[in-house]
Structures are given as C-alpha cells and as structure tokens.
Design a protein around this motif. Structure first.
Motif, short mmCIF file in Angstrom:
data_model
loop_
_atom_site.label_atom_id
_atom_site.label_comp_id
_atom_site.label_asym_id
_atom_site.label_seq_id
_atom_site.Cartn_x
_atom_site.Cartn_y
_atom_site.Cartn_z
N VAL A 33 -9.97 8.25 5.72
CA VAL A 33 -8.67 7.74 6.17
C VAL A 33 -7.65 8.88 6.26
CG1 VAL A 33 -6.72 6.29 5.46
CG2 VAL A 33 -9.05 5.38 5.36
N ARG A 34 -7.76 9.84 5.37
CA ARG A 34 -6.79 10.95 5.33
C ARG A 34 -7.15 12.09 6.27
NH1 ARG A 34 -6.34 11.31 -1.30
NH2 ARG A 34 -4.99 9.48 -1.60
N ALA A 35 -8.33 12.07 6.84
CA ALA A 35 -8.79 13.19 7.67
C ALA A 35 -7.90 13.35 8.90
CB ALA A 35 -10.23 12.97 8.10
N PRO A 36 -7.59 14.58 9.29
CA PRO A 36 -6.74 14.81 10.47
C PRO A 36 -7.27 14.14 11.73
CG PRO A 36 -6.99 16.83 9.20
CD PRO A 36 -7.93 15.84 8.60
N GLU A 37 -8.59 14.15 11.90
CA GLU A 37 -9.16 13.59 13.12
C GLU A 37 -9.08 12.06 13.15
OE1 GLU A 37 -12.63 14.59 10.28
OE2 GLU A 37 -10.69 15.44 10.90
N ALA A 38 -8.69 11.44 12.05
CA ALA A 38 -8.58 9.98 12.01
C ALA A 38 -7.15 9.49 12.17
CB ALA A 38 -9.15 9.45 10.70
N GLN A 39 -6.19 10.40 12.29
CA GLN A 39 -4.80 9.98 12.28
C GLN A 39 -4.39 9.25 13.56
OE1 GLN A 39 -3.25 10.14 9.21
NE2 GLN A 39 -5.41 10.67 8.94
N HIS A 40 -5.23 9.32 14.59
CA HIS A 40 -4.92 8.55 15.80
C HIS A 40 -5.04 7.04 15.54
CE1 HIS A 40 -9.32 8.72 15.92
NE2 HIS A 40 -9.29 7.68 16.75
N TRP A 41 -5.64 6.65 14.40
CA TRP A 41 -5.75 5.24 14.06
C TRP A 41 -4.49 4.70 13.40
CZ3 TRP A 41 -9.06 2.87 16.71
CH2 TRP A 41 -10.36 3.34 16.92
N LEU A 42 -3.55 5.57 13.07
CA LEU A 42 -2.30 5.09 12.47
C LEU A 42 -1.44 4.39 13.52
CD1 LEU A 42 -1.19 7.91 10.02
CD2 LEU A 42 -1.66 5.53 9.43
N ARG A 43 -0.92 3.24 13.18
CA ARG A 43 -0.08 2.45 14.07
C ARG A 43 1.18 2.02 13.32
NH1 ARG A 43 -3.78 4.14 16.72
NH2 ARG A 43 -5.13 3.03 18.17
N CYS A 44 2.11 1.44 14.07
CA CYS A 44 3.30 0.83 13.49
C CYS A 44 4.05 1.81 12.58
CB CYS A 44 2.93 -0.45 12.72
SG CYS A 44 2.18 -1.72 13.77
N GLU A 45 4.33 2.99 13.15
CA GLU A 45 5.09 4.03 12.46
C GLU A 45 4.47 4.38 11.11
OE1 GLU A 45 9.25 3.12 12.33
OE2 GLU A 45 9.31 2.56 14.47
N GLY A 46 3.14 4.45 11.12
CA GLY A 46 2.43 4.90 9.93
C GLY A 46 2.21 3.85 8.86
N THR A 47 2.49 2.58 9.15
CA THR A 47 2.32 1.53 8.14
C THR A 47 1.01 0.77 8.29
OG1 THR A 47 3.56 -0.09 9.48
CG2 THR A 47 4.81 1.23 7.88
N TRP A 48 0.21 1.11 9.30
CA TRP A 48 -1.08 0.42 9.51
C TRP A 48 -2.09 1.42 10.03
CZ3 TRP A 48 -2.29 -2.84 14.39
CH2 TRP A 48 -3.57 -3.40 14.31
N PHE A 49 -3.21 1.51 9.31
CA PHE A 49 -4.35 2.32 9.74
C PHE A 49 -5.42 1.36 10.22
CE2 PHE A 49 -8.43 4.40 8.97
CZ PHE A 49 -8.23 5.68 9.48
N VAL A 50 -5.76 1.44 11.51
CA VAL A 50 -6.68 0.47 12.11
C VAL A 50 -8.11 0.75 11.66
CG1 VAL A 50 -7.49 -0.53 14.25
CG2 VAL A 50 -5.14 0.27 14.07
N GLY A 51 -8.56 2.00 11.77
CA GLY A 51 -9.82 2.43 11.18
C GLY A 51 -11.09 1.79 11.72
N VAL A 52 -11.20 1.60 13.01
CA VAL A 52 -12.42 1.03 13.59
C VAL A 52 -13.58 2.00 13.38
CG1 VAL A 52 -13.52 0.26 15.72
CG2 VAL A 52 -11.13 -0.30 15.28
#
Length: 260
Positions: A33-52
C-alpha cells in the motif's frame, strides 16, 4: 445461508484460521500500500486507497506466510456458487477524513458519495464521457476480510438490506430475454439509477463494522457502499484496511442473473 439470501449480507463470527490469514495478509499488504508505484490507487484526496489486485495470493488465497484462505464465509459461498478460483485480493483502505471529492467528481457525485455512501452494485462499470453503465464484470459474491482493528465509526461498509431482490428483478427485466453473451452491450444506466432510488425508499441501510477474524459476504446484486468516517472514529495509522475477493465464474453464462 437462508438469512444471507433473504437480507443480501451476512457477518460471520471471528475464527482463528481467518484471523491468522488476515494477520499474514496485513503484513504483506502494508508495504504494498505504501509503495510508490501503488500511489495511483489513492483517491478522494488521499482518504481512500482502492488497491485492486494488490495481494499476491494464489487461487486458493494462499500468501507467503499463510495457509489457503478458509473459514465459514468462504465455505458458505462455495456451497452456493462452487469452488471458484480467487483473484488477487483487492486491498481497500479508508483513512480519517473520508470522503473528500474524488478527482473529476462534480458536486452532485460528491453529494451522492457523502450522503449515499457512493452506493453501487459491483460490476456495472461507467464507460465513455457520459459514464454510461454496462455489465462488464459478473461476480459471484463479495467476500470482505478486515485486516486492521478499528472502531465502529471508521467508515464501515454499508449495505441496503434486501436491495438484491429489487436489483435482480430490474436486471431480469432488462436482460432476461436477451442472449447472455449480449448483456455487456446493454446500457443499464437509466434503469440502474431508477432502481437505486427505489432501493433508497424501500430498503433499510445497514452498517457492517467488522473486527479481525470476522468476515462478511455481500450478495452480488446488493447495493452497498462506504460510510463517511465518523467523528472520533479510531484506527491504526494503516487506516481501515479490508481485503476483498469478488470471484467470477470461469465460464460465464447466465449465472450472474439466475444463481442464488
């Protein structure tokens, strides 16, 4: 499972094997979840990580450091829908302050997220500039497994009890007379919106906070969403983290409409 089929959801008591799996899944998920390459999954101004497709599990749910996923929730789903292979698990993380507006989300859409939990039926994907809804993913069920312990107000999953009956009836009218291979070409947008309104008027909203070791099943036709983060809600720094599995039938036919 009669209660699940009637209500459209079921919450299962904590089990040691499920708790062991979630502990292992958390240790795997945390750095991903914290990996730089996964940050495109952050939504809603950083309050939701979708993480598909975040978890690197195999078709049995097994991860490094874990046994295959087991437990009553999965057993009951298997009894109803068959022993379906599990995809790589989705990791959904909600953080304090959710919801904030999603990128490109207008006032009406944000109001729906805030007041109606962004309630939806999985698999109906928005396509094109007009965001028309089509049936593109035919899940058998939704299985949720909490990976962190939080207070009840930490953006629990919400579900409109009995909504799967209302939704199934509407989808049946729209699709039941057509060859199933054509279903993904049918624009369901207007029907979907009208049926959601009916659900909001007739079905009670239930909140499903869950603890480590517990699990819940949601019917594939049930209208569900994520409640706003409650005032004073508590969670670890990793947020409210849940792993989701939404397996599909390997050879799709009409199961999505006619299965229990």
């Amino acid at each position: 499972m009669s209660a699940f089929l009637e209500k459209g959801w079921a919450l299962f008591d904590a089990e040691p094997d499920v708790a062991a799996w979630t502990r292992a899944a958390f240790e795997v998920a945390k750095p991903l979840v914290r990996a730089p390459e996964a940050q495109h999954w952050l939504r809603c101004e950083g309050t939701w990580f979708v993480g598909v497709d975040t978890l690197p599990n195999d078709a049995t749910g097994q991860l490094k450091g874990s046994k295959p996923l087991s437990g009553k929730a999965l057993s009951e789903a298997t009894a109803l829908y068959g022993n379906l292979p599990l995809h790589r698990g989705q990791v959904s993380v909600i953080y304090p302050g959710y919801p904030k507006p999603r990128e490109g989300e207008g006032e009406a859409a944000f109001a729906y997220r805030l007041k109606r939990d962004a309630a939806h039926v999985d698999g109906l994907l928005a396509e094109g500039p007009q965001k028309r809804r089509f049936l593109k993913e035919r899940h058998a069920y939704i299985l949720g497994l909490p990976l962190t312990d939080t207070s009840e107000g930490a953006s629990p999953l919400s579900v409109w009890e009995g909504s799967h009956h209302v939704m199934r009836a509407a989808f049946g009218e729209a699709l039941g007379h057509l060859p199933e291979e054509d279903w993904d070409q049918v624009d369901l947008t207007d029907l979907y919106k009208a049926t959601r309104r009916k659900v909001f008027e007739t079905c009670p909203r239930r909140l499903l906070p869950a603890k480590l070791g517990e699990a819940y099943l949601i019917h594939r036709h049930a209208l569900h969403g994520v409640a706003p983060w409650g005032e004073g809600a508590q969670a670890p720094e990793e947020g409210r983290m849940i792993a989701y599995f939404r397996p599909e039938w390997p050879v799709p036919s009409d199961q999505w409409l006619v299965a229990p």
